[in-house]
Motif scaffolding. Structure first.
Motif, mmCIF file in Angstrom:
data_model
loop_
_atom_site.group_PDB
_atom_site.id
_atom_site.type_symbol
_atom_site.label_atom_id
_atom_site.label_comp_id
_atom_site.label_asym_id
_atom_site.label_seq_id
_atom_site.Cartn_x
_atom_site.Cartn_y
_atom_site.Cartn_z
ATOM 1 N N ILE A 1 0.810 -1.451 0.029
ATOM 2 C CA ILE A 1 -0.129 0.295 0.017
ATOM 3 C C ILE A 1 1.117 1.489 -0.392
ATOM 4 O O ILE A 1 1.883 1.268 1.075
ATOM 5 N N LEU A 2 0.529 2.392 -0.546
ATOM 6 C CA LEU A 2 1.571 3.109 -1.432
ATOM 7 C C LEU A 2 0.785 4.509 -0.346
ATOM 8 O O LEU A 2 -0.716 4.585 -0.646
ATOM 9 N N THR A 3 1.985 5.216 0.014
ATOM 10 C CA THR A 3 0.786 6.605 0.874
ATOM 11 C C THR A 3 1.117 7.664 0.000
ATOM 12 O O THR A 3 1.047 7.114 -0.707
ATOM 13 N N PRO A 4 0.357 8.690 0.068
ATOM 14 C CA PRO A 4 -0.275 9.692 -0.911
ATOM 15 C C PRO A 4 1.217 10.193 -0.814
ATOM 16 O O PRO A 4 1.184 10.240 -2.103
ATOM 17 N N ILE A 5 1.725 10.451 -0.378
ATOM 18 C CA ILE A 5 3.296 10.613 -0.853
ATOM 19 C C ILE A 5 3.794 9.896 -1.402
ATOM 20 O O ILE A 5 4.377 10.504 -2.591
ATOM 21 N N GLU A 6 3.707 8.956 -1.425
ATOM 22 C CA GLU A 6 4.555 7.580 -2.636
ATOM 23 C C GLU A 6 3.462 7.695 -3.610
ATOM 24 O O GLU A 6 4.962 7.698 -4.810
ATOM 25 N N VAL A 7 2.101 7.990 -3.393
ATOM 26 C CA VAL A 7 1.991 7.868 -4.462
ATOM 27 C C VAL A 7 2.453 9.287 -5.757
ATOM 28 O O VAL A 7 2.429 8.811 -6.989
ATOM 29 N N ALA A 8 2.760 10.186 -5.110
ATOM 30 C CA ALA A 8 2.826 11.633 -5.202
ATOM 31 C C ALA A 8 3.935 11.182 -6.291
ATOM 32 O O ALA A 8 4.835 12.048 -6.933
ATOM 33 N N ILE A 9 5.623 10.268 -5.369
ATOM 34 C CA ILE A 9 6.453 10.165 -5.821
ATOM 35 C C ILE A 9 6.625 9.848 -7.327
ATOM 36 O O ILE A 9 7.423 10.159 -7.856
ATOM 37 N N GLU A 10 5.646 8.388 -7.119
ATOM 38 C CA GLU A 10 5.658 7.772 -8.327
ATOM 39 C C GLU A 10 5.616 8.627 -9.473
ATOM 40 O O GLU A 10 5.267 8.113 -10.393
ATOM 41 N N ASP A 11 4.002 9.385 -9.493
ATOM 42 C CA ASP A 11 3.695 9.998 -10.168
ATOM 43 C C ASP A 11 4.191 11.504 -10.718
ATOM 44 O O ASP A 11 5.006 11.027 -12.194
ATOM 45 N N MET A 12 5.401 11.955 -10.356
ATOM 46 C CA MET A 12 6.738 12.572 -10.140
ATOM 47 C C MET A 12 7.520 11.867 -11.581
ATOM 48 O O MET A 12 8.503 12.207 -12.382
ATOM 49 N N GLN A 13 8.183 10.431 -10.978
ATOM 50 C CA GLN A 13 8.945 10.099 -11.110
ATOM 51 C C GLN A 13 8.840 9.612 -12.840
ATOM 52 O O GLN A 13 9.531 9.627 -14.083
ATOM 53 N N LYS A 14 7.133 9.069 -13.175
ATOM 54 C CA LYS A 14 6.896 8.919 -13.654
ATOM 55 C C LYS A 14 6.463 9.815 -15.127
ATOM 56 O O LYS A 14 7.374 9.944 -16.337
#
Length: 2043
Positions: free
Chosen positions: A1892-1905
């Motif tokens: 499970i990814l927390t909101p900030i981890e989700v943000a990190i994934e998005d930015m990396q993408k």
């Protein structure tokens, strides 16, 4: 007086009445039968005689009504007295005799049995096929798709689970089996009966109830009209064109005040010709007719006709039907008289009553006074073709057509033309005109509404043609005229075949009818638009007179209303008018005068009259036409007579003895002609006569004769006159202006003969019969002139030759296929007779006297002959008996010459152009000669004489010389005058054929030999002999078509022929004495080879077979174009023997077959060239051409090496071979291959010989043959099995609807061939059969014998064009095909039995038994009837019991094959087949057991066979197989002998094991529609065989097949790799070879799953046990084959890297074998594979993966199961969702099934227990970071996949999506039990974990993408500005919602409180740093790419970027201090991806 009566009867053309519908051929045909034992009856031959139309009275058959001949019996027949006073003209006598005499027709008794007359036509085939039993075929019995489908659906609904019966539940399975019913047991199966008895019993069974005639079941080869067929010529008959029946129904005007008279005639506008005589009719009421009573004598019934038959020989668009109306003459011109008709309307009758009364009164007055005169009134015309074509549709009800002629609306030209054009293409063209067919249109009723008023000055025909031409124009002048309205109704229809109550143009009844009160139908004489070339056959003598115009303008005195009275006078006295003018309508039949119609007040009128006159047979100089002109006074004045004569003129009928006809412009005399005027012409200025206008021609008149007495040709007239003068001995002769004295006669006669060439062709044809008769007479009876005999033979011969050539050149449409002109052919056949067979009697009647005399003379001899023959006594006599009588009649005894002798002599001595002319039409002289010979023999009573003594030596020498020189001509001229030589060649052959019937056979054989030698010598010397060889074949074929062909071949003198061809015994003995008569003396080989003794004894058969052998020889240069021709010749002969009733008896047929024994050898030689019928079957060619081992068990296991090679691409089998006309392909065989049709014909001939030959003879011969030759024979039989395989009803239906669905494509075909076993293969065979051949049988059934119009020449051409066959026809076709297949296979079986006996007897040659077995097995594999299979199994059991070791030790492959075949038939739906198959299978086990006390081999083979059957067969029925298993059990229980052994238990084990497999099958059936389930099931079954390598292999193969079918090539390849691994495991145990793979381990690079094939578990069997690993795959070659196939499948799947891996295993094997060829191929393949990898970079797609979860009890054992499904590349979620939803929805009902739309975890408790749920989610392959090092390429990332991931977004409060700061994400990672691709397409999920990814981890994934996207777009090569701008826009665009800026503001604005999040905060900060950097790079890149137009856009982007950068600056630069202290312990230092804190494990 006898002859007078006869003649009277004839002259009145009773002839016509007798001969009925054929128009003119006598009834009594003389039948001369020659040939066999001869019967001389005068009965009429069927087919030629016509049913007589009345009782014949007396020999001549004159009708009772003869006295009515020349006028009504009520009138005094002064004519008759006159007739007999004058001596009858000899020419008339000859003509009449020619038309009335009986024909002499030669009939050979058995002629109809020769091949020329014995065509295998459709009807005859049907006749011979009566009473065939219906053969039962399993393929036809199969249930049709629909019912089967329903059953499937029920099954689907019923069960879902794989594990309903777990594999272990033996109990239940046995329970099922114990309760099922066995089939009937075969009696005495287990008895120990001696083999001989068994054989004997089998043979009796086989031979009973067989179909006698093989060829009745085989359609004739599709050939052009066979060369030997001579159609019987058409009967000479009267000519008719296409016939129309016109019925006049009613004529009504607006007012009815007076009678109106009508006439109809046809006109052709283009030819400007009237093309029929007038038909007069009137439709007046009795009341109207009453007005004329005083003027009209009582009407004859023939003049009351209202229907007429018109004949049109040249129908065209230019034919009009013209109707003219006349009325009684009245005062006033036509306009005035027509006025009332135009102004009064019927509707106003009451209003105008008074006026009408007045008109009626006037009319009555005129009728009283002027009733015998007429005036023109009105006319109209109908365009005939419009009517016909508009009515020309197919329904037969009549059409109503309105024809309004004057209406303004254009109805005139009838707007029908469009339809004409449409139909034109369908119609037959008649002589070059646009097509117009009158024989088949729909009857039409016309209503003509408008008539045109006749203009008084427009009466001539010229005017009429102008009007008619004008009528066809749209803006017709006629339209503007005011019409007379009326209603004329007419019916037009095609004339019926035999109309009732019909009268000829002479008013004789066509068929006698008693009732003279019926209104008759009249035949209207046609005046054809162009010449018609048909000889006269009926007496016709008519004259038509057409007064045209008169000019009295310069005549003094009153002459205004002028009429012309026409009379036919026989003297000058007014009372000498003859009653020969035909009446018009409602009047007497004949009258003495006719009047023309009057044109009121016209001094120079035109006339449109036609006056028809019946000419007397004999004309004298006094006969003449007399014209009298009258002025008619219309007003009644005092003292004025009604008619005043105002002129006279006349035409004498004879001029210099010739009929005078044509156009005349005559002067008119003012006063009566003087005495004796009739012999002079009015043009002669007679003294003292007054003429109108100074003797100028003022009267135009035309006279036309239609006569079969008067030739109207000066040359013919002169010739006939001279000949008659000779006959009558009357000199001097007056011809024209010449008087010829006797001394000058010879020269005149000769010059008149040569002048015949100058005559017109039409009269020559019309008088053809008479002309030829006279010429022949001059040859036979040279005239005596001035006491000297004058020889006219040469002159007559030349004249005949030139006339015949003239006909041939000018009438070329009139010839049959041999170039015989039909007119000449029928002359010879019917008309010609030897002149000395009738005396030169003064009249034909005397022949009756003759008959009488000759029969008296015969009475005396008759009792002597009675023993010899049943000759009837009323033949024509021959001269010998009555010469004294003759002398008294003619006053001189004719010198006798025999026509045939004279003809032969003239022909031999002629030279130059005459010889050329005779050669051109040799057929004519040959046929004349033959008929003359036959007549001579008949009339000289020589038919009983021995043949040697029939003809004089001199004549025979002439014939030899003639034949020899003609053969020389053929040889020397065949290249120059091809067409002529072809005709000459066939003529010569027919001549020799005829001579065989009448001359000494030895002599004729000598002639044949002469010809043959000359031609053969030339053939050998030519480089390209095919043309001449073709002529030689034609020649031979015609001679062999003789009806006694068989007897001529002396089948052996022991054989008493059923009908000796000739009663002359001497001939037979003289010939056969030279040959040995005893069969036993001949060496057996001589009978089977074309040895010298054979060719001597059977001369013609020897020639035929030698030709066949020579032409089929592959080394024959340039002859292969003749294959079809020579094969058809043999086929044709055998076919005719087959149906010949004389050879029906089997012993006799065996003798006939002996003539063809060498045929077997000849065909054996051709094996390599025959069309390979097995190719379509098993894709691997016939036995002889393929190495034995890989050709054998064709289907026992499914992948043959040749096919594996094919896939590997080494050689692709051609599906169609080059046809025999193409040169052989270089790489193929050396020989050209025959076409299917030729091969089929040859094989059926072979079977015929094998069927009918004597078995003992065959067996002796087989004993002498070498093993090699016997094997050749077996190869042939193998081919026959395929060739005559039953196609099945469905194929016939499919062929019928012509929907050959092109089978998918070549690739699919190949796969089916590789992987399909029987079911699929046969389907394919049938499909490809349908496509590759025009099915030979298809052609015959569609045959139609269509008759061409006017030429009833039957076409035997089989035509396939008739498409849609009826149900019954398809049934019939299938019936015949079934019987042919059964019979052919039974013949093959008989032959195999003979071969087996040969082996048994000689006790050597066992090696060929394998071949016998091969053929047997092949026949079991084909589509066979129940009947055949029973015999086949019986033979197979006998074979196994005689040679048990054959199967179990030598031919082990065959054992496997046999097991498969037997099992296949054990599951048959037909009871008897199952009974026999079970029996065979049981005995097979039993025999195997007896050899070695266990039957492991059979056990193994049966189990494997069942597995492969189950796996592949589509229509496999376990129910039937269960019954067979039960039957086998029952045998085992009842088998007393083996009761004590282990055998029954072993059988039971085996049966139970098989039953288990069956249970699996039932399951498979349920899942037929669910591919995943099906494969799972097969997978499970295969797994069940872990300890039985052979069976596991079989199931892996089955799976490969299923995958291939569905194009899952990767999976198919995996199955093959697994198979190979399995084989490798066992091979490594068996043979220790370094280069072979060690086992599974070697293969793990290809797939990690392979290790499951390793043979390490405890239950593994050792491979050397009996029956284990015995399949052919467990060999090195097998392994290679599997691998090559795997490589091919990988290649198809696009997985080229795997191809490489597979070849890595293969290469060492080939290297070890030093197989450079294979290695080169492999490296070629590798190169291809790698170059494809390069080319397809970035474009490769392997598959798409989905997770599918099943929830709900309805799913059975699938409940709560999760799978990963592999779908084809680019499958969208919607697609798989749709597929599964559709499939399960159908199974459970759509309301029950639900698809869960999200990917959240499913809570079981919340689901409805009564529903079924499916959850489908897209998943992607998932790799850990460390894995990414190895998985670099696209292939790496998509191969060997075991882990998959999908993400699910969620928020804590349950929504899926929320704001940035509350958006969580769940990643689910699935692990499957095996790696993809695997041997199935769905694999169970065995492990599942979540992150499970927390909101900030989700943000990190998005930015990396995002950053990655930017980087990718920036560095893309080549650059893609569009893509770059899109990404940029999304990154720096101001409007981006939840864009980068917002993310930064949410997460980076302040430092988090929770230290756990520090690291994330920092990571995100670094991501942004990277992101801005990338944005800058991207902008810079974009700047370099854009053009000037985008400058502004770039600036905007840059501004946005700077803004973003500024906003982010503070957020990015703020660091978290704590992170940079070194104090913190490094325990939690984990990447968020691998920490355990938030993991939920689920296993």
């Amino acid at each position: 007086e006898l002859w007078r009566r006869a003649f009277l009867g004839r002259a009145s053309e009773v002839r016509k009445q007798i001969s009925g519908q054929y128009g003119g051929s006598p009834q009594l045909l003389k039948n001369l039968n020659i040939g066999g034992s001869v019967s001389h009856h005068t009965t009429a031959t069927p087919g030629l005689s016509r049913p007589s139309k009345q009782p014949k009275t007396g020999h001549l058959g004159c009708s009772r009504g003869w006295e009515r001949g020349l006028g009504d019996p009520h009138q005094p027949c002064d004519l008759c007295c006159l007739f007999f006073r004058s001596e009858m003209d000899p020419h008339v006598r000859d003509c009449v005799r020619s038309y009335t005499e009986d024909w002499a027709i030669v009939n050979r008794k058995y002629h109809k049995l020769g091949t020329g007359f014995n065509p295998n036509t459709l009807d005859k085939q049907k006749e011979r096929q009566k009473g065939l039993p219906k053969q039962v075929f399993e393929s036809d019995e199969a249930p049709d798709g629909n019912s089967y489908q329903d059953e499937q659906d029920d099954l689907k609904r019923r069960s879902m689970s794989i594990d309903d019966t777990p594999r272990g539940s033996w109990a239940c399975s046995i329970f099922d089996l114990k309760n099922s019913q066995p089939d009937a047991l075969l009696p005495n199966l287990l008895d120990r009966t001696p083999n001989e008895e068994i054989d004997h019993h089998n043979e009796d069974q086989r031979k009973s109830g067989r179909h006698k005639e093989l060829f009745a079941l085989h359609p004739a080869p599709d050939e052009e009209e066979p060369i030997e067929r001579l159609s019987v010529p058409e009967v000479p008959k009267e000519h008719f064109g296409q016939r129309l029946l016109v019925k006049c129904l009613s004529l009504k005007f607006e007012i009815e005040i007076e009678p109106i008279f009508a006439s109809l005639a046809l006109y052709d506008v283009k030819e400007k010709k009237k093309i029929s005589e007038n038909f007069y009719f009137d439709l007046n009421s009795e009341q109207m007719k009453g007005m004329l009573r005083p003027h009209v004598p009582p009407a004859a019934i023939s003049t009351l006709a209202r229907s007429a038959i018109f004949s049109i020989t040249y129908p065209s668009q230019d034919v009009f039907l013209v109707i003219k109306l006349e009325k009684v003459l009245q005062q006033g011109d036509i306009g005035e008289c027509a006025e009332p008709y135009m102004i009064f309307k019927e509707s106003d009758a009451a209003k105008n009553k008074e006026k009408l009364e007045k008109l009626k009164g006037q009319a009555e007055q005129f009728c009283q006074r002027l009733g015998k005169y007429r005036m023109p009134f009105a006319w109209t015309a109908i365009h005939l073709m419009n009517i016909v074509s508009s009515a020309g549709s197919l329904e037969r009800d009549s059409t109503e057509v309105e024809v309004g002629t004057g209406e303004r609306k254009g109805s005139w030209s009838e707007r029908r033309n469009s339809s004409i054009v449409g139909r034109r293409s369908l119609e037959r063209t008649t002589s070059g005109d646009e097509a117009c067919n009158l024989s088949s249109f729909r009857p039409a009723t016309l209503t003509v509404t408008n008539f045109f008023k006749q203009e008084g000055d427009r009466l001539s025909d010229e005017d009429l043609y102008k009007f008619l031409a004008d009528m066809r124009r749209p803006s017709s002048v006629l339209r503007r005229l005011r019409p007379i309205t009326a209603q004329l109704k007419i019916d037009i229809s095609p004339a019926p075949e035999n109309p009732h109550y019909c009268l000829t143009p002479e008013l004789l009844q066509v068929k006698l009818y008693p009732d003279s009160r019926v209104r008759p139908t009249r035949e209207i004489l046609e005046f054809p638009a162009r010449d018609v070339y048909v000889p006269n056959t009926t007496y016709r003598n008519l004259l038509y007179v057409y007064p045209q115009s008169l000019n009295f303008a310069n005549r003094q005195g009153s002459a205004r209303n002028i009429t012309v009275k026409v009379q036919f006078m026989y003297g000058e006295d007014p009372s000498n008018a003859m009653p020969v003018i035909f009446g018009k309508s409602s009047c007497p039949e004949f009258s003495k005068e006719a009047y023309t119609a009057v044109v009121y007040h016209n001094r120079s009128p035109d006339f449109h009259e036609e006056i028809k006159i019946k000419l007397p047979a004999t004309l004298t100089d006094h006969h003449h036409l007399l014209f009298t002109f009258y002025h008619v006074s219309c007003q009644q004045k005092q003292n004025t007579p009604l008619e005043t004569p105002v002129g006279y003129t006349w035409i004498p009928m004879l001029q210099n003895g010739r009929l005078k006809t044509g156009q005349f412009c005559l002067p008119v005399s003012l006063e009566k002609p003087p005495q004796a005027y009739s012999v002079l012409s009015p043009e002669v200025p007679l003294p003292g006569m007054k003429w109108v206008d100074n003797h100028k021609g003022v009267f135009n008149v035309e006279v036309v004769a239609v006569s079969s007495l008067h030739t109207q040709d000066p040359y013919l007239d002169k010739f006939f006159a001279l000949v008659h003068a000779l006959d009558e001995h009357m000199f001097p002769v007056r011809i024209g202006d010449m008087r010829i004295m006797e001394n000058n006669l010879e020269n005149e006669l000769k010059s008149s003969i040569s002048a015949l060439n100058s005559s017109q062709l039409e009269p020559v044809v019309r008088f053809l019969h008479l002309l030829l008769d006279k010429l022949i007479l001059l040859v036979v009876r040279p005239p005596v002139i001035a006491g000297q005999i004058v020889n006219l033979g040469q002159a007559s011969f030349e004249a005949m030759a030139s006339i015949i050539n003239r006909l041939h050149k000018n009438l070329d449409g009139n010839q049959d296929q041999h170039g015989r002109n039909s007119l000449l052919a029928s002359y010879i056949y019917y008309v010609f007779r030897l002149p000395n067979t009738y005396p030169n009697s003064p009249s034909p009647g005397s022949s009756s006297v003759f008959h009488f005399i000759s029969s008296l003379v015969k009475e005396g001899r008759n009792h002597l002959l009675a023993g010899a023959t049943d000759r009837s006594c009323n033949r024509m006599s021959s001269h010998t008996e009555t010469s004294s009588f003759l002398q008294t009649l003619t006053g001189r005894l004719p010198t006798k010459k025999l026509f045939h002798e004279e003809l032969a002599l003239q022909w031999v001595v002629c030279s130059g152009s005459v010889r050329e002319a005779a050669l051109q039409q040799a057929w004519f002289f040959f046929e004349l000669m033959v008929k003359s010979m036959v007549h001579h023999l008949y009339f000289a009573d020589k038919l009983e004489a021995t043949r040697k003594n029939r003809f004089p030596e001199r004549f025979m020498d002439d014939v030899s010389a003639l034949v020899s020189t003609i053969a020389g001509d053929i040889v020397s001229r065949f290249q120059k005058d091809t067409e002529m030589v072809e005709r000459l060649n066939t003529s010569l052959a027919f001549f020799l054929n005829d001579l065989l019937s009448i001359m000494d056979r030895g002599f004729v054989f000598g002639l044949i030999k002469t010809c043959y030698k000359q031609v053969s010598a030339k053939v050998y010397s030519l480089t390209n002999p095919s043309n001449l060889a073709s002529l030689k074949l034609d020649f031979l074929r015609i001679i062999c078509s003789h009806e006694h062909y068989v007897t001529l071949n002396l089948p052996c003198s022991l054989l008493t022929p059923p009908a000796s061809p000739s009663p002359s015994v001497s001939s037979a003995t003289s010939q056969s004495s030279g040959f040995s008569t005893n069969v036993q003396d001949q060496k057996i080989a001589n009978m089977f080879e074309l040895s010298v003794p054979f060719r001597q004894q059977h001369y013609l058969a020897g020639l035929v077979l030698t030709e066949l052998a020579v032409i089929l020889d592959p080394d024959a240069e340039g002859l292969f174009g003749l294959h079809k021709k020579v094969i058809n010749m043999v086929h044709n002969l055998l076919s005719s023997h087959d149906s010949d009733p004389r050879y029906a008896d089997p012993q006799v047929k065996a003798r006939v077959a002996m003539l063809y024994l060498p045929l077997i050898g000849v065909i054996m030689e051709t094996v390599p060239q025959l069309y390979d019928f097995t190719e379509s079957h098993n894709q691997r060619g016939r036995p002889s051409c393929v190495a034995v081992d890989d050709y054998e068990s064709e289907g026992g296991s499914m992948i043959s090496q040749t096919v594996a090679m094919a896939i590997a691409g080494t050689s692709v089998p051609q599906l169609t071979r080059p046809s025999s006309f193409l040169l052989p392909s270089s790489g193929g065989r050396q020989h050209s291959t025959f076409s299917t049709e030729s091969s089929r014909s040859l094989l059926i001939c072979l079977l015929w010989v094998l069927k009918n030959a004597d078995e003992s003879v065959l067996q002796k011969w087989f004993t002498d043959l070498s093993v090699l030759q016997l094997n050749r024979l077996l190869d042939l039989l193998y081919l026959c099995v395929s060739c005559f395989e039953y196609k099945g009803k469905k194929v016939f239906e499919r062929m019928n609807s012509l929907t050959f669905k092109k089978s998918k494509d070549m690739r699919a075909k190949l796969e089916e061939a590789i992987l399909g076993s029987i079911g699929a293969r046969q389907e394919m065979v049938r499909r490809s059969r349908g496509q590759l051949e025009r099915s030979p049988s298809g052609s015959a059934f569609g045959s139609q014998e269509n008759l061409r119009w006017r030429k009833d020449m039957t076409h035997w051409r089989q035509n396939t064009e008739k498409l849609d066959k009826s149900r019954a026809e398809i049934e019939h076709e299938a019936l015949i095909d079934g019987n042919l297949a059964t019979e052919a296979n039974l013949i093959i079986l008989d032959t195999l039995e003979i071969v087996v006996q040969t082996v048994s007897v000689t006790e050597s040659k066992e090696s060929i038994l394998g071949g016998v077995l091969k053929v047997l097995l092949h026949s079991m594999a084909c589509n066979q009837s129940a009947l055949y299979l029973q015999h086949c199994f019986a033979t197979q059991r006998a074979l196994v019991s005689k040679f048990p070791e054959l199967l179990f030790e030598e031919e082990t492959e065959q054992c496997a094959d046999l097991c498969l075949r037997l099992l296949r038939h054990c599951s048959s739906s037909i009871g008897p087949i199952r009974s026999h198959a079970s029996a065979s299978l049981y005995l097979l086990m039993r025999q195997n057991f007896e050899i070695g006390n266990n039957f492991a081999r059979v056990k193994m083979q049966v189990t494997m066979s069942l597995s492969s059957l189950v796996g592949t067969s589509q229509n496999f029925n376990e129910e039937f197989l269960r019954r067979s298993l039960k039957t086998i059990l029952t045998y085992a229980e009842e088998d007393l002998e083996l009761r004590e052994t282990t055998f029954p238990d072993q059988v039971q084990d085996l049966v139970f094991n098989l039953h288990m497999i069956l249970s699996d099958t039932v399951k498979m059936k349920e899942h037929q529609e669910d591919p995943e389930m099906l494969i799972d099931l097969m997978y499970r079954i295969a797994k069940g065989y872990q300890n039985s390598p052979d069976l596991r292999l079989t199931w892996l193969q089955n799976m490969a097949g299923k995958h291939s079918e569905r194009s899952n090539h990767a999976e198919s390849a995996q199955c093959l790799v697994h198979s190979a691994a399995l084989v490798a495991e066992y091979l490594s145990m068996l043979e220790d070879r370094k280069y072979l793979p060690v086992g599974c381990v070697t293969f793990q690079n290809i797939s990690s799953n392979v290790l499951e094939e390793s043979a390490v578990s405890d239950d593994v069997v050792s491979p050397d046990e009996e029956g284990i690993c015995s399949g052919k795959y467990f060999t090195e070659a097998g392994l290679v084959g599997l691998l090559e196939q795997a490589a091919a499948s990988f290649s198809m799947a696009g997985m080229y890297e795997a191809v490489n891996e597979v070849y890595k295993v293969l290469i060492p094997i080939h290297e070890a074998n030093r197989d450079a060829k294979k290695l080169s191929t492999i490296h070629g393949k590798l190169q291809e594979a790698f170059s494809k990898i390069v080319h397809q970079d970035g474009k490769r797609m392997f598959g798409t993966y989905f997770r599918v979860g099943f929830y709900g009890t309805k799913f059975g054992d699938l409940d709560e199961q999760e799978f990963v499904y592999k779908e084809p590349a680019i499958t969208k979620l919607a697609e798989i969702s749709h597929r599964l939803e559709g499939f399960y929805g159908e199974r459970f009902g759509e309301d029950v099934l639900e698809v869960i739309k999200d990917s959240n975890p499913v809570d079981k408790c919340k689901l409805d227990p009564n529903k079924a749920y499916i959850q489908i989610t897209y998943v992607e392959p998932y790799f850990d970071t460390y894995e990414m090092k190895d998985r670099i390429t696209y292939f790496d990332k998509n191969y060997n996949l075991r882990r998959f991931m999908y993400c699910t977004p969620f928020t804590l409060d349950g929504r899926a999506h929320g704001d940035l700061h509350e958006q969580f994400k769940r990643k689910t990672i699935l692990t499957t039990s095996h790696a993809f691709p695997y041997i199935k397409t769905r694999i169970n999920v065995i492990h599942k974990e979540e992150i499970i990814l927390t909101p900030i981890e989700v943000a990190i994934e998005d930015m990396q993408k995002k950053t990655q996207e930017l980087a990718f777009a920036t560095h893309q090569d080549p650059a893609d500005p569009k893509m770059l701008q899109m990404v940029l826009q999304g990154s720096v665009g101001t409007t981006v919602n939840q864009g980068p800026l917002e993310v930064a503001q949410v997460f980076l604005s302040e430092i988090p409180n929770d230290p756990k999040l520090f690291r994330h905060h920092n990571k995100l900060r670094l991501c942004f740093k990277d992101f801005t950097k990338r944005c800058e790079d991207a902008l810079r890149k974009n700047k370099s790419l854009i053009g000037p137009d985008q400058k502004e856009y770039q600036r905007e982007l840059e501004r946005n970027y700077h803004r973003l950068k500024e906003a982010l600056q503070p957020l990015i630069n703020r660091k978290i201090p704590q992170l940079y202290k070194a104090v913190l312990p490094v325990t939690c230092h984990r990447d968020s991806f691998s920490r355990m804190s938030l993991r939920k494990m689920e296993i």
